[in-house]
Design a protein around this motif. Structure first.
Motif, PDB file in Angstrom:
ATOM      1  N   GLY A 446      -9.053  -4.174  -1.713  1.00 58.87           N
ATOM      2  CA  GLY A 446      -7.847  -4.776  -2.267  1.00 58.87           C
ATOM      3  C   GLY A 446      -7.946  -6.283  -2.284  1.00 58.87           C
ATOM      4  O   GLY A 446      -8.889  -6.872  -1.731  1.00 58.87           O
ATOM      5  N   VAL A 451      -3.029  -8.508   0.302  1.00 57.86           N
ATOM      6  CA  VAL A 451      -3.011  -7.683   1.518  1.00 57.86           C
ATOM      7  C   VAL A 451      -2.409  -8.475   2.676  1.00 57.86           C
ATOM      8  O   VAL A 451      -1.585  -7.968   3.455  1.00 57.86           O
ATOM      9  CB  VAL A 451      -4.433  -7.199   1.853  1.00 57.86           C
ATOM     10  CG1 VAL A 451      -4.479  -6.596   3.255  1.00 57.86           C
ATOM     11  CG2 VAL A 451      -4.900  -6.181   0.831  1.00 57.86           C
ATOM     12  N   ALA A 454       1.351  -8.662   2.226  1.00 56.01           N
ATOM     13  CA  ALA A 454       2.016  -7.405   2.565  1.00 56.01           C
ATOM     14  C   ALA A 454       2.112  -7.213   4.076  1.00 56.01           C
ATOM     15  O   ALA A 454       3.114  -6.686   4.584  1.00 56.01           O
ATOM     16  CB  ALA A 454       1.266  -6.240   1.923  1.00 56.01           C
ATOM     17  N   LEU A 473       1.560  -2.040  -0.213  1.00 55.73           N
ATOM     18  CA  LEU A 473       0.635  -2.876  -0.969  1.00 55.73           C
ATOM     19  C   LEU A 473       1.115  -3.038  -2.406  1.00 55.73           C
ATOM     20  O   LEU A 473       1.660  -2.089  -2.993  1.00 55.73           O
ATOM     21  CB  LEU A 473      -0.758  -2.258  -0.960  1.00 55.73           C
ATOM     22  CG  LEU A 473      -1.414  -2.136   0.419  1.00 55.73           C
ATOM     23  CD1 LEU A 473      -2.752  -1.428   0.307  1.00 55.73           C
ATOM     24  CD2 LEU A 473      -1.586  -3.518   1.039  1.00 55.73           C
TER      25      LEU A 473
END
Length: 536
Positions: A446, A451, A454, A473
């Motif tokens: 990702g 990331v 999040a 995500l």
């Protein structure tokens, strides 16, 4: 200014910066040996001679100052400041710089007085009211055209800086230093009721008996006149500016469209992406800051090139510079100021993009990762420069100001480990590189900044680094770019400060042209050179 326990004969003399005036300390005289006057700073003292005696007549004036208090039921407001350049004539420019120099004299006098008191073992004067009393006793005309309101703004700045340093040292920060540096030019602030704002014209207050000073602004003030609370005259890069501060009401929304305090989004700060935001609904925002980074690099390269070009004619230590050298230094200050304004404007654009996106997503709380702890880590000369150019504190401040104006709450949280922790298996990823986070344990892949955003959204303000258990995500990502006004940020991606150059090196393998309808291609066969093949 008065000193306790010292008579007139023993009082040491004052020598202000740049040799403007001298005077003596005593219990009955002011800063320059003149008679004391009222605290209001606007009452003149009359002196009559009767033979060899002098009779001092001081009119009694009662000044009642009531602090302005806001009605608790009034709408919420925030203070915003806009910097506007000044368009002045040669005479106006000379008077404005005279005010800034006089403010520097006030600060120099304050520092020198406290230095005397330290040498005598006396308690320093640090309170704003104490310095106002000493200023009132100095007499009119002590600091040129600077009025008492502008001088008090310098005293307030010094007092606030002193108490801020004292608080930091009390909390254990031994690196905090008290204000002891003199400055040739000090910003001067005037509050509501002392200045006049008429469209693009501003009347700057001056001392009693001097001609009124009207200056013209380079653009319109972005706030209504009734909201303006103060103006500040300052110099940046050799140019005169006016900081206009206003009370702006917090935004109001129709029913059902206001930011929801229950919706929390995480914000990750970075260099490549100044802001990476992840909302609780799987929406993401990436604001690219590559134009800002390019501006820093190009400005550094230009500065080094200019230094190499003039290295041969730099004056020796203690040698007076030539007219050519002064012109070069003035040009360098102008270029430096333009660079700072460009970067500041790009940072405001990036923060405005984040706040607008949060308003559309009805996000009521922003958890912002605070990476200021990395500033204490010595990572080498090159990387330390990148961290200083990052300007973390300014990014946080700009985002907080704009979010507060939009009715959104900002909470700084601990961001340690957010960019190197896999959100799927919650294990640490060793040395993640680039913008992609690839977990070797569970094969998760990702965007590294999203990331981290999040994970930051799940952190608790004031808590330590914890491993989150539920991370949403982003699935849909919106890309924006900050600094479209910067050189080289257009479609050409070329800085106009650099001459256009032809492409260097290989242009890549030649591909055959597509075959024409009903025939073969006449283009020669492409030959691909691969010199990195492994030999068995």
């Amino acid at each position: 200014m008065a000193a306790a326990g010292q008579d007139r004969a023993a009082g040491p003399c004052v020598s202000l910066a740049r040799g403007r005036a001298t005077g003596c300390l005593s219990s009955s005289t002011g800063l320059l040996g003149g008679p004391r006057r009222s605290l209001s700073g606007a009452v003149s003292t009359n002196v009559r001679r009767v033979g060899r005696l002098r009779e001092i007549v001081v009119p009694v004036v009662l000044v009642s100052v009531v602090p302005r208090r806001r009605n608790p039921a009034a709408p919420r407001v925030v203070h915003r400041t806009a910097r506007v350049a000044l368009r002045v004539t040669a005479g106006q420019r000379r008077r404005c710089f005279g005010l800034l120099r006089s403010a520097g004299d006030v600060r120099a006098c304050v520092l020198e007085i406290n230095a005397w008191r330290r040498r005598r073992g006396a308690v320093p004067l640090v309170g704003y009211q104490e310095w106002c009393r000493e200023l009132a006793s100095s007499g009119p005309g002590t600091f040129g055209e600077l009025d008492s309101t502008g001088a008090r703004s310098v005293l307030r700045r010094f007092s606030d800086a002193w108490f801020a340093a004292a608080k930091r040292r009390k909390d254990g920060d031994v690196s905090a230093r008290f204000p002891r540096r003199r400055r040739a030019l000090m910003p001067v602030r005037w509050y509501h009721g002392t200045f006049t704002l008429d469209g693009r014209r501003v009347r700057i207050p001056t001392a009693r008996g001097t001609a009124p000073l009207w200056v013209r602004l380079a653009r319109e003030v972005p706030y209504p006149v009734e909201q303006v609370r103060s103006v500040t005259l300052l110099c940046e890069g050799g140019r005169l500016f006016l900081d206009v501060t206003a009370e702006v009401p917090v935004a109001t929304y129709p029913p059902g469209e206001a930011p929801d305090p229950g919706r929390i989004a995480g914000v990750d700060l970075g260099i490549i992406h100044p802001y990476a935001v992840a909302s609780p609904d799987g929406e993401g925002l990436l604001v690219s800051g590559r134009a800002i980074r390019a501006e820093h690099r190009m400005h550094l390269a230009d500065t080094k090139a200019r230094h190499r070009a003039v290295a041969g004619r730099v004056p020796k230590p203690g040698q007076k510079g030539s007219r050519r050298w002064r012109k070069y230094r003035r040009r360098a200050r102008l270029v430096e100021g333009r660079h700072r304004r460009r970067v500041r404007q790009a940072q405001h654009e990036a923060a405005a993009t984040v706040v607008s996106w949060a308003v559309r997503e009805r996000v009521g709380v922003l958890h912002v990762g605070d990476p200021r702890g990395v500033l204490d880590i010595d990572a080498g000369r090159r990387h330390n420069l990148r961290l200083r150019q990052w300007q973390i504190g300014r990014l946080l401040q700009v985002l907080t100001d704009k979010a507060t104006l939009a009715g959104i709450t900002v909470h700084p949280v601990n961001e340690r480990g957010t960019s190197s922790t896999c959100p799927a298996c919650q294990r640490r990823v060793p040395k993640p590189r680039g913008r992609t986070l690839s977990c070797p344990h569970c094969q998760f892949t990702g965007h590294r900044d999203l990331v981290a955003a999040a994970i930051i959204a799940t952190r608790t303000p004031g808590g330590g680094p914890t491993t989150p258990t539920a991370v949403v995500l982003p699935q849909v990502v919106t890309h924006r770019r900050a600094g479209r006004h910067l050189p080289g940020a257009g479609q050409s991606r070329r800085d106009p400060r650099r001459p256009h150059q032809a492409a260097r090196g290989s242009v890549g393998p030649r591909r055959p042209a597509p075959p024409a309808s009903g025939g073969e291609s006449l283009a020669p066969t492409a030959r691909i050179h691969n010199n990195h093949q492994k030999t068995r």
